[in-house]
Design a protein around this motif. Structure first.
Motif, mmCIF file in Angstrom:
data_model
loop_
_atom_site.group_PDB
_atom_site.id
_atom_site.type_symbol
_atom_site.label_atom_id
_atom_site.label_comp_id
_atom_site.label_asym_id
_atom_site.label_seq_id
_atom_site.Cartn_x
_atom_site.Cartn_y
_atom_site.Cartn_z
ATOM 1 N N LEU A 92 0.755 -1.246 0.043
ATOM 2 C CA LEU A 92 -0.038 0.042 -0.060
ATOM 3 C C LEU A 92 0.812 1.276 -0.243
ATOM 4 N N ASP A 93 1.884 1.199 0.630
ATOM 5 C CA ASP A 93 2.874 2.450 0.689
ATOM 6 C C ASP A 93 3.426 2.607 -0.640
ATOM 7 N N THR A 94 3.988 1.579 -1.236
ATOM 8 C CA THR A 94 4.431 1.819 -2.583
ATOM 9 C C THR A 94 3.314 2.237 -3.609
ATOM 10 N N LEU A 95 2.095 1.600 -3.488
ATOM 11 C CA LEU A 95 1.168 1.951 -4.388
ATOM 12 C C LEU A 95 0.855 3.499 -4.223
ATOM 13 N N VAL A 96 0.665 4.023 -2.928
ATOM 14 C CA VAL A 96 0.088 5.312 -2.885
ATOM 15 C C VAL A 96 1.544 6.341 -3.070
ATOM 16 N N GLY A 97 2.408 5.912 -2.919
ATOM 17 C CA GLY A 97 3.774 6.649 -3.082
ATOM 18 C C GLY A 97 3.976 6.739 -4.794
ATOM 19 N N ALA A 98 3.911 5.659 -5.262
ATOM 20 C CA ALA A 98 4.113 5.822 -6.711
ATOM 21 C C ALA A 98 2.989 6.526 -7.742
ATOM 22 N N SER A 99 1.779 6.503 -6.861
ATOM 23 C CA SER A 99 0.699 7.083 -7.524
ATOM 24 C C SER A 99 0.917 8.506 -7.360
ATOM 25 N N CYS A 100 1.151 8.922 -6.282
ATOM 26 C CA CYS A 100 1.514 10.605 -5.696
ATOM 27 C C CYS A 100 2.800 10.959 -6.903
ATOM 28 N N ILE A 101 3.521 10.127 -7.019
ATOM 29 C CA ILE A 101 4.850 10.976 -8.052
ATOM 30 C C ILE A 101 3.976 10.736 -9.347
ATOM 31 N N ILE A 102 3.347 9.889 -9.774
ATOM 32 C CA ILE A 102 2.738 10.038 -11.119
ATOM 33 C C ILE A 102 2.156 11.332 -11.289
ATOM 34 N N VAL A 103 1.198 11.748 -10.256
ATOM 35 C CA VAL A 103 0.568 12.748 -10.446
ATOM 36 C C VAL A 103 1.430 14.047 -10.437
ATOM 37 N N TYR A 104 2.549 13.980 -9.874
ATOM 38 C CA TYR A 104 3.558 15.176 -9.831
ATOM 39 C C TYR A 104 4.023 15.029 -11.166
ATOM 40 N N GLN A 105 4.453 13.911 -11.824
ATOM 41 C CA GLN A 105 5.041 13.723 -13.089
ATOM 42 C C GLN A 105 4.154 14.171 -14.318
ATOM 43 N N ILE A 106 2.821 13.968 -14.185
ATOM 44 C CA ILE A 106 2.258 14.295 -15.334
ATOM 45 C C ILE A 106 1.974 15.988 -15.212
ATOM 46 N N ASN A 107 1.999 16.509 -14.060
ATOM 47 C CA ASN A 107 2.051 18.094 -14.100
ATOM 48 C C ASN A 107 3.183 18.551 -14.766
ATOM 49 N N LYS A 108 4.312 17.974 -14.294
ATOM 50 C CA LYS A 108 5.586 18.573 -14.733
ATOM 51 C C LYS A 108 6.070 17.875 -16.105
ATOM 52 N N LYS A 109 5.088 17.095 -16.759
ATOM 53 C CA LYS A 109 5.251 16.489 -18.229
ATOM 54 C C LYS A 109 6.577 15.643 -18.112
ATOM 55 N N ALA A 110 6.510 14.909 -17.021
ATOM 56 C CA ALA A 110 7.870 14.089 -17.074
ATOM 57 C C ALA A 110 7.603 12.673 -17.429
ATOM 58 N N TYR A 111 7.147 12.534 -18.690
ATOM 59 C CA TYR A 111 6.453 11.358 -19.145
ATOM 60 C C TYR A 111 7.476 10.131 -19.155
ATOM 61 N N ILE A 112 8.806 10.422 -19.449
ATOM 62 C CA ILE A 112 9.622 9.182 -19.734
ATOM 63 C C ILE A 112 9.780 8.475 -18.282
ATOM 64 N N THR A 113 10.067 9.491 -17.153
ATOM 65 C CA THR A 113 10.375 8.794 -16.040
ATOM 66 C C THR A 113 8.710 8.117 -15.174
ATOM 67 N N MET A 114 8.100 8.623 -15.689
ATOM 68 C CA MET A 114 6.736 8.219 -15.431
ATOM 69 C C MET A 114 6.506 6.773 -15.542
ATOM 70 N N ILE A 115 7.046 6.200 -16.530
ATOM 71 C CA ILE A 115 6.997 4.818 -16.844
ATOM 72 C C ILE A 115 7.461 3.975 -15.661
ATOM 73 N N VAL A 116 8.471 4.188 -14.968
ATOM 74 C CA VAL A 116 8.649 3.437 -13.806
ATOM 75 C C VAL A 116 7.785 3.316 -12.755
ATOM 76 N N ASN A 117 7.345 4.615 -12.564
ATOM 77 C CA ASN A 117 6.351 4.763 -11.357
ATOM 78 C C ASN A 117 4.778 3.876 -11.918
ATOM 79 N N VAL A 118 4.625 4.081 -13.203
ATOM 80 C CA VAL A 118 3.340 3.346 -13.701
ATOM 81 C C VAL A 118 3.658 1.562 -13.437
ATOM 82 N N VAL A 119 4.756 1.407 -13.685
ATOM 83 C CA VAL A 119 5.068 -0.157 -13.516
ATOM 84 C C VAL A 119 5.148 -0.382 -11.913
ATOM 85 N N TRP A 120 5.420 0.535 -11.397
ATOM 86 C CA TRP A 120 5.564 0.304 -9.736
ATOM 87 C C TRP A 120 4.312 -0.022 -9.308
#
Length: 94
Positions: free
Chosen positions: A42-70
């Motif tokens: 649950l910790d990694t699920l919520v954490g990675a989801s928060c980082i994805i929200v951040y990455q979408i806002n910053k348009k950091a799509y390449i690094t978002m792949i890692v968090n989507v997989v996570w």
């Protein structure tokens, strides 16, 4: 403008996500959680989801792949734990 108003909410969400992931890795490395525990998943699920929200806002799509997989791996872990728990409860009822 006070400090709370000056904080970009997306930076805050991203920072919370990073802290959750670091916290989960730390708790696992010191033996408080196993990497198969529900809390870790649950910790990694919520954490990675928060980082994805951040990455979408910053348009950091390449690094978002890692968090989507996570997130996908963490979801699989949570469902696996739920299935094992349900089977265990069934065995105890019989």
């Amino acid at each position: 403008m006070n400090i709370i108003e000056a904080i970009d909410p997306y930076n805050f969400i991203g920072a919370i996500g990073a802290l959750l992931i670091v916290f989960g890795v730390y708790r696992t490395s010191i033996g408080k959680w196993s990497r198969h525990s529900l809390w870790y998943e649950l910790d990694t699920l919520v954490g990675a989801s928060c980082i994805i929200v951040y990455q979408i806002n910053k348009k950091a799509y390449i690094t978002m792949i890692v968090n989507v997989v996570w997130v996908i791996v963490a979801l699989k872990g949570v469902t696996s734990i739920a299935e094992r728990s349900a089977k265990k409860r069934l065995r105890h009822k019989q």
